[in-house]
Motif scaffolding. Structure first.
Motif, mmCIF file in Angstrom:
data_model
loop_
_atom_site.group_PDB
_atom_site.id
_atom_site.type_symbol
_atom_site.label_atom_id
_atom_site.label_comp_id
_atom_site.label_asym_id
_atom_site.label_seq_id
_atom_site.Cartn_x
_atom_site.Cartn_y
_atom_site.Cartn_z
ATOM 1 N N HIS A 130 24.153 -4.360 -36.314
ATOM 2 C CA HIS A 130 25.401 -3.628 -36.516
ATOM 3 C C HIS A 130 25.387 -2.961 -37.878
ATOM 4 O O HIS A 130 24.919 -3.543 -38.859
ATOM 5 N N ARG A 131 25.885 -1.742 -37.934
ATOM 6 C CA ARG A 131 26.054 -1.051 -39.214
ATOM 7 C C ARG A 131 27.381 -0.324 -39.183
ATOM 8 O O ARG A 131 27.733 0.314 -38.183
ATOM 9 N N ALA A 135 31.337 7.228 -43.395
ATOM 10 C CA ALA A 135 30.721 8.560 -43.425
ATOM 11 C C ALA A 135 29.635 8.683 -42.362
ATOM 12 O O ALA A 135 29.603 9.656 -41.598
ATOM 13 N N MET A 136 28.741 7.684 -42.297
ATOM 14 C CA MET A 136 27.632 7.766 -41.359
ATOM 15 C C MET A 136 28.093 7.621 -39.918
ATOM 16 O O MET A 136 27.497 8.223 -39.009
ATOM 17 N N ASP A 225 35.840 -6.048 -46.427
ATOM 18 C CA ASP A 225 37.152 -5.396 -46.407
ATOM 19 C C ASP A 225 37.162 -4.295 -45.349
ATOM 20 O O ASP A 225 36.118 -3.781 -44.947
ATOM 21 N N ALA A 226 38.357 -3.952 -44.911
ATOM 22 C CA ALA A 226 38.496 -2.900 -43.904
ATOM 23 C C ALA A 226 37.861 -1.602 -44.400
ATOM 24 O O ALA A 226 38.061 -1.194 -45.549
ATOM 25 N N ASN A 227 37.085 -0.975 -43.545
ATOM 26 C CA ASN A 227 36.396 0.288 -43.814
ATOM 27 C C ASN A 227 35.297 0.176 -44.872
ATOM 28 O O ASN A 227 34.706 1.182 -45.256
ATOM 29 N N ALA A 228 35.028 -1.040 -45.342
ATOM 30 C CA ALA A 228 33.922 -1.210 -46.289
ATOM 31 C C ALA A 228 32.601 -1.193 -45.532
ATOM 32 O O ALA A 228 32.524 -1.672 -44.392
ATOM 33 N N PRO A 229 31.544 -0.645 -46.116
ATOM 34 C CA PRO A 229 30.243 -0.656 -45.440
ATOM 35 C C PRO A 229 29.802 -2.084 -45.141
ATOM 36 O O PRO A 229 30.023 -2.998 -45.931
ATOM 37 N N SER A 230 29.204 -2.266 -43.984
ATOM 38 C CA SER A 230 28.706 -3.587 -43.611
ATOM 39 C C SER A 230 27.465 -3.417 -42.754
ATOM 40 O O SER A 230 27.238 -2.363 -42.164
#
Length: 264
Positions: A130-131, A135-136, A225-230
């Protein structure tokens, strides 16, 4: 006899005319070196330009130009937080774009996950690679499906160093102990032999460090966090879970110092 003379005269005129045309073309080429000759046109389709950027179909080039806004001209990133994508493994690029587009919904997910873990797909869907990157996610989804393979092949065909002359150096980075587990898949010189495993050689240390930390956080069950890259990946999480910040600094620094074209 007259017919034979006429034959030789006509032949001589034809030969002289041909030589004249060839001389004119050569003179024009010498005077205007940018005018492509037929053999130059063929080579231009087969070989990258001197600056390392090939010519692609206009629709493919438009998609590439969008990539280059963040990943650098020719896919060679000048921003530490953005990876160089030029010359990367095509299967890996394609797979990452698919993950960004729709994690868990791709038909290859089941095959990929079973190959990597041997577990049953339905029971472990949440553990699929999962990514998440705002933006991506949007950029990957904007690539028309009909152009996806062409964009992937184009990126992979570009030189990872922008076509610069290779600098030979006798200084080789020492291999950190914790990197031993990395080179099994990614190669001691940072060039992977596996089609779905990325090359790490020459990538920015800042980027490599961030990705390892995100994978380690996922392995430890930390919720971003919400919308943080993971990012998560079952195989990588098993390797990264127990890495310290110091380990990650050493590993990322080692691969960043390697030549993206290979060699030790």
């Amino acid at each position: 006899m007259n017919r034979q003379k006429r034959f030789w005269v006509v032949g001589a005129v034809a030969v002289l005319g041909t030589l004249g045309v060839l001389g004119y073309v050569q003179n024009q080429t010498d005077a205007h070196p940018n005018i492509p000759t037929p053999d130059m046109q063929v080579n231009a389709q087969l070989e990258p330009q001197a600056v390392g950027v090939s010519s692609f179909r206009s629709d493919v080039q438009r998609e590439l130009d969008v990539c280059f806004r963040c990943h650098g001209e020719g896919g060679v990133s000048l921003r530490p937080a953005y990876p160089t994508i030029a010359g990367q493994k095509p299967d890996y690029i394609r797979r990452q774009l698919q993950v960004f587009r729709h994690t868990g919904n791709d038909p290859s997910d089941e095959v990929l996950y079973r190959n990597e873990t041997g577990d049953q797909f339905d029971a472990f869907r949440s553990k699929l690679p999962h990514r998440n990157n705002v933006a991506m996610d949007g950029m990957a989804k904007s690539v028309p499906s009909a152009l996806l393979d062409s964009v992937v092949k184009a990126l992979s065909s570009l030189p990872c160093d922008g076509g610069k002359p290779k600098v030979i150096t006798e200084i080789r980075p020492s291999l950190p102990t914790k990197t031993n587990r990395c080179v099994v898949c990614h190669g001691q010189n940072g060039i992977s032999l596996e089609p779905n495993t990325p090359n790490l050689a020459g990538q920015h240390q800042v980027y490599l460090r961030r990705e390892l930390i995100m994978i380690r956080d996922s392995a430890r069950g930390l919720i971003p966090d919400a919308n943080a890259p993971s990012r998560s990946h079952p195989t990588m999480e098993a390797q990264a879970e127990h890495l310290t910040d110091s380990d990650i600094d050493e590993i990322s620094g080692y691969f960043a110092a390697l030549d993206c074209r290979g060699g030790l």
